[in-house]
Design a protein around this motif. Structure first.
Motif, PDB file in Angstrom:
ATOM      1  N   MET A   5       0.846  -1.194   0.000  1.00 54.87           N
ATOM      2  CA  MET A   5       0.000   0.000   0.000  1.00 54.87           C
ATOM      3  C   MET A   5       0.879   1.240   0.000  1.00 54.87           C
ATOM      4  O   MET A   5       1.713   1.407   0.887  1.00 54.87           O
ATOM      5  CB  MET A   5      -0.896  -0.005   1.228  1.00 54.87           C
ATOM      6  CG  MET A   5      -1.797   1.196   1.318  1.00 54.87           C
ATOM      7  SD  MET A   5      -2.922   0.984   2.696  1.00 54.87           S
ATOM      8  CE  MET A   5      -4.008   2.357   2.422  1.00 54.87           C
ATOM      9  N   MET A   7       1.892   4.676   1.007  1.00 56.35           N
ATOM     10  CA  MET A   7       1.556   5.527   2.151  1.00 56.35           C
ATOM     11  C   MET A   7       2.520   6.701   2.196  1.00 56.35           C
ATOM     12  O   MET A   7       3.669   6.595   1.778  1.00 56.35           O
ATOM     13  CB  MET A   7       1.614   4.728   3.457  1.00 56.35           C
ATOM     14  CG  MET A   7       0.657   3.538   3.483  1.00 56.35           C
ATOM     15  SD  MET A   7       0.510   2.807   5.120  1.00 56.35           S
ATOM     16  CE  MET A   7      -0.792   3.851   5.783  1.00 56.35           C
ATOM     17  N   TRP A  18       5.246   7.562  11.132  1.00 50.17           N
ATOM     18  CA  TRP A  18       3.802   7.483  10.994  1.00 50.17           C
ATOM     19  C   TRP A  18       3.477   7.832   9.555  1.00 50.17           C
ATOM     20  O   TRP A  18       3.938   8.845   9.031  1.00 50.17           O
ATOM     21  CB  TRP A  18       3.104   8.441  11.955  1.00 50.17           C
ATOM     22  CG  TRP A  18       3.105   7.923  13.360  1.00 50.17           C
ATOM     23  CD1 TRP A  18       3.916   8.327  14.382  1.00 50.17           C
ATOM     24  CD2 TRP A  18       2.264   6.905  13.892  1.00 50.17           C
ATOM     25  NE1 TRP A  18       3.644   7.602  15.514  1.00 50.17           N
ATOM     26  CE2 TRP A  18       2.620   6.725  15.241  1.00 50.17           C
ATOM     27  CE3 TRP A  18       1.248   6.106  13.352  1.00 50.17           C
ATOM     28  CZ2 TRP A  18       1.997   5.792  16.064  1.00 50.17           C
ATOM     29  CZ3 TRP A  18       0.613   5.181  14.179  1.00 50.17           C
ATOM     30  CH2 TRP A  18       0.989   5.030  15.516  1.00 50.17           C
ATOM     31  N   CYS A  19       2.708   6.952   8.915  1.00 49.29           N
ATOM     32  CA  CYS A  19       2.361   7.135   7.511  1.00 49.29           C
ATOM     33  C   CYS A  19       0.853   7.013   7.349  1.00 49.29           C
ATOM     34  O   CYS A  19       0.192   6.289   8.102  1.00 49.29           O
ATOM     35  CB  CYS A  19       3.058   6.082   6.646  1.00 49.29           C
ATOM     36  SG  CYS A  19       4.864   6.169   6.764  1.00 49.29           S
ATOM     37  N   GLU A  20       0.307   7.740   6.355  1.00 48.60           N
ATOM     38  CA  GLU A  20      -1.130   7.736   6.124  1.00 48.60           C
ATOM     39  C   GLU A  20      -1.451   7.589   4.652  1.00 48.60           C
ATOM     40  O   GLU A  20      -0.698   8.047   3.801  1.00 48.60           O
ATOM     41  CB  GLU A  20      -1.760   9.047   6.610  1.00 48.60           C
ATOM     42  CG  GLU A  20      -1.676   9.265   8.087  1.00 48.60           C
ATOM     43  CD  GLU A  20      -2.296  10.587   8.529  1.00 48.60           C
ATOM     44  OE1 GLU A  20      -2.595  11.441   7.661  1.00 48.60           O
ATOM     45  OE2 GLU A  20      -2.467  10.757   9.748  1.00 48.60           O
ATOM     46  N   GLU A  22      -5.440   6.657   2.265  1.00 45.54           N
ATOM     47  CA  GLU A  22      -6.763   6.032   2.152  1.00 45.54           C
ATOM     48  C   GLU A  22      -7.457   5.900   3.510  1.00 45.54           C
ATOM     49  O   GLU A  22      -8.116   4.906   3.786  1.00 45.54           O
ATOM     50  CB  GLU A  22      -6.654   4.655   1.490  1.00 45.54           C
ATOM     51  CG  GLU A  22      -5.841   4.592   0.206  1.00 45.54           C
ATOM     52  CD  GLU A  22      -6.444   5.392  -0.940  1.00 45.54           C
ATOM     53  OE1 GLU A  22      -7.683   5.527  -1.002  1.00 45.54           O
ATOM     54  OE2 GLU A  22      -5.656   5.883  -1.774  1.00 45.54           O
ATOM     55  N   GLY A  23      -7.290   6.907   4.372  1.00 41.77           N
ATOM     56  CA  GLY A  23      -7.958   6.895   5.670  1.00 41.77           C
ATOM     57  C   GLY A  23      -7.323   5.979   6.709  1.00 41.77           C
ATOM     58  O   GLY A  23      -7.871   5.788   7.783  1.00 41.77           O
ATOM     59  N   GLN A  24      -6.165   5.415   6.401  1.00 44.01           N
ATOM     60  CA  GLN A  24      -5.466   4.549   7.353  1.00 44.01           C
ATOM     61  C   GLN A  24      -4.189   5.226   7.824  1.00 44.01           C
ATOM     62  O   GLN A  24      -3.566   5.989   7.088  1.00 44.01           O
ATOM     63  CB  GLN A  24      -5.112   3.213   6.707  1.00 44.01           C
ATOM     64  CG  GLN A  24      -6.306   2.378   6.344  1.00 44.01           C
ATOM     65  CD  GLN A  24      -5.889   1.029   5.781  1.00 44.01           C
ATOM     66  OE1 GLN A  24      -4.716   0.709   5.674  1.00 44.01           O
ATOM     67  NE2 GLN A  24      -6.870   0.224   5.412  1.00 44.01           N
ATOM     68  N   ARG A  25      -3.811   4.925   9.050  1.00 45.42           N
ATOM     69  CA  ARG A  25      -2.569   5.451   9.622  1.00 45.42           C
ATOM     70  C   ARG A  25      -1.799   4.270  10.206  1.00 45.42           C
ATOM     71  O   ARG A  25      -2.369   3.459  10.933  1.00 45.42           O
ATOM     72  CB  ARG A  25      -2.910   6.475  10.705  1.00 45.42           C
ATOM     73  CG  ARG A  25      -1.714   7.141  11.344  1.00 45.42           C
ATOM     74  CD  ARG A  25      -2.194   8.199  12.345  1.00 45.42           C
ATOM     75  NE  ARG A  25      -1.115   8.740  13.108  1.00 45.42           N
ATOM     76  CZ  ARG A  25      -0.485   9.889  12.838  1.00 45.42           C
ATOM     77  NH1 ARG A  25      -0.861  10.613  11.818  1.00 45.42           N
ATOM     78  NH2 ARG A  25       0.501  10.314  13.604  1.00 45.42           N
ATOM     79  N   GLU A  26      -0.515   4.180   9.863  1.00 43.35           N
ATOM     80  CA  GLU A  26       0.313   3.070  10.354  1.00 43.35           C
ATOM     81  C   GLU A  26       1.657   3.581  10.845  1.00 43.35           C
ATOM     82  O   GLU A  26       2.196   4.550  10.304  1.00 43.35           O
ATOM     83  CB  GLU A  26       0.560   2.042   9.244  1.00 43.35           C
ATOM     84  CG  GLU A  26      -0.641   1.202   8.895  1.00 43.35           C
ATOM     85  CD  GLU A  26      -0.273   0.031   8.000  1.00 43.35           C
ATOM     86  OE1 GLU A  26       0.802  -0.575   8.211  1.00 43.35           O
ATOM     87  OE2 GLU A  26      -1.063  -0.253   7.088  1.00 43.35           O
ATOM     88  N   ARG A  62      -1.849   3.664  -6.270  1.00 40.41           N
ATOM     89  CA  ARG A  62      -3.124   3.943  -5.610  1.00 40.41           C
ATOM     90  C   ARG A  62      -4.279   3.748  -6.576  1.00 40.41           C
ATOM     91  O   ARG A  62      -5.318   3.181  -6.220  1.00 40.41           O
ATOM     92  CB  ARG A  62      -3.115   5.351  -5.031  1.00 40.41           C
ATOM     93  CG  ARG A  62      -2.114   5.490  -3.870  1.00 40.41           C
ATOM     94  CD  ARG A  62      -1.992   6.904  -3.378  1.00 40.41           C
ATOM     95  NE  ARG A  62      -3.205   7.269  -2.662  1.00 40.41           N
ATOM     96  CZ  ARG A  62      -3.644   8.512  -2.529  1.00 40.41           C
ATOM     97  NH1 ARG A  62      -2.985   9.504  -3.076  1.00 40.41           N
ATOM     98  NH2 ARG A  62      -4.728   8.761  -1.847  1.00 40.41           N
TER      99      ARG A  62
END
Length: 101
Positions: A5, A7, A18-20, A22-26, A62
């Motif tokens: 993905m 990010m 911290w990466c973001e 499509e509305g996700q944060r990891e 994406r």
């Protein structure tokens, strides 16, 4: 084969970031790609940044993921997402062409 993905780095935290997208944060382990500045796109898979992506690569990845999700859910035709590939024949890379042997 994995489907990573794309990010975007939003905050650096030592060898993690911290990466973001499509509305996700990891919280990704960045040790394979090294510390990256905010705004950098990376390909994430299983909690790790696997490679640094350019802006165009990130946009294409994406778009591909959105196309896959739409087609799998029955909400679109694959050609709608890859207009640049429709109507042309695929080309082999130079090292696979018979005339280059």
């Amino acid at each position: 084969m994995c489907i990573g993905m794309p990010m975007q780095v939003v905050a650096v935290d030592g060898s993690f970031a911290w990466c973001e997208a499509e509305g996700q944060r990891e919280h990704l382990d960045m040790r394979l790609v090294g510390e990256q500045p905010r705004g950098t796109w990376v390909l994430a898979f299983q909690g790790t940044a696997r490679q640094v992506l350019g802006e165009l690569e990130a946009q294409q990845a994406r778009a591909g993921r959105r196309a896959l999700a739409a087609v799998m859910s029955g909400n679109g035709h694959i050609d709608d997402f890859f207009a640049d590939l429709v109507g042309r024949s695929p080309e082999l890379p130079a090292h696979l062409r018979k005339d280059q042997a």
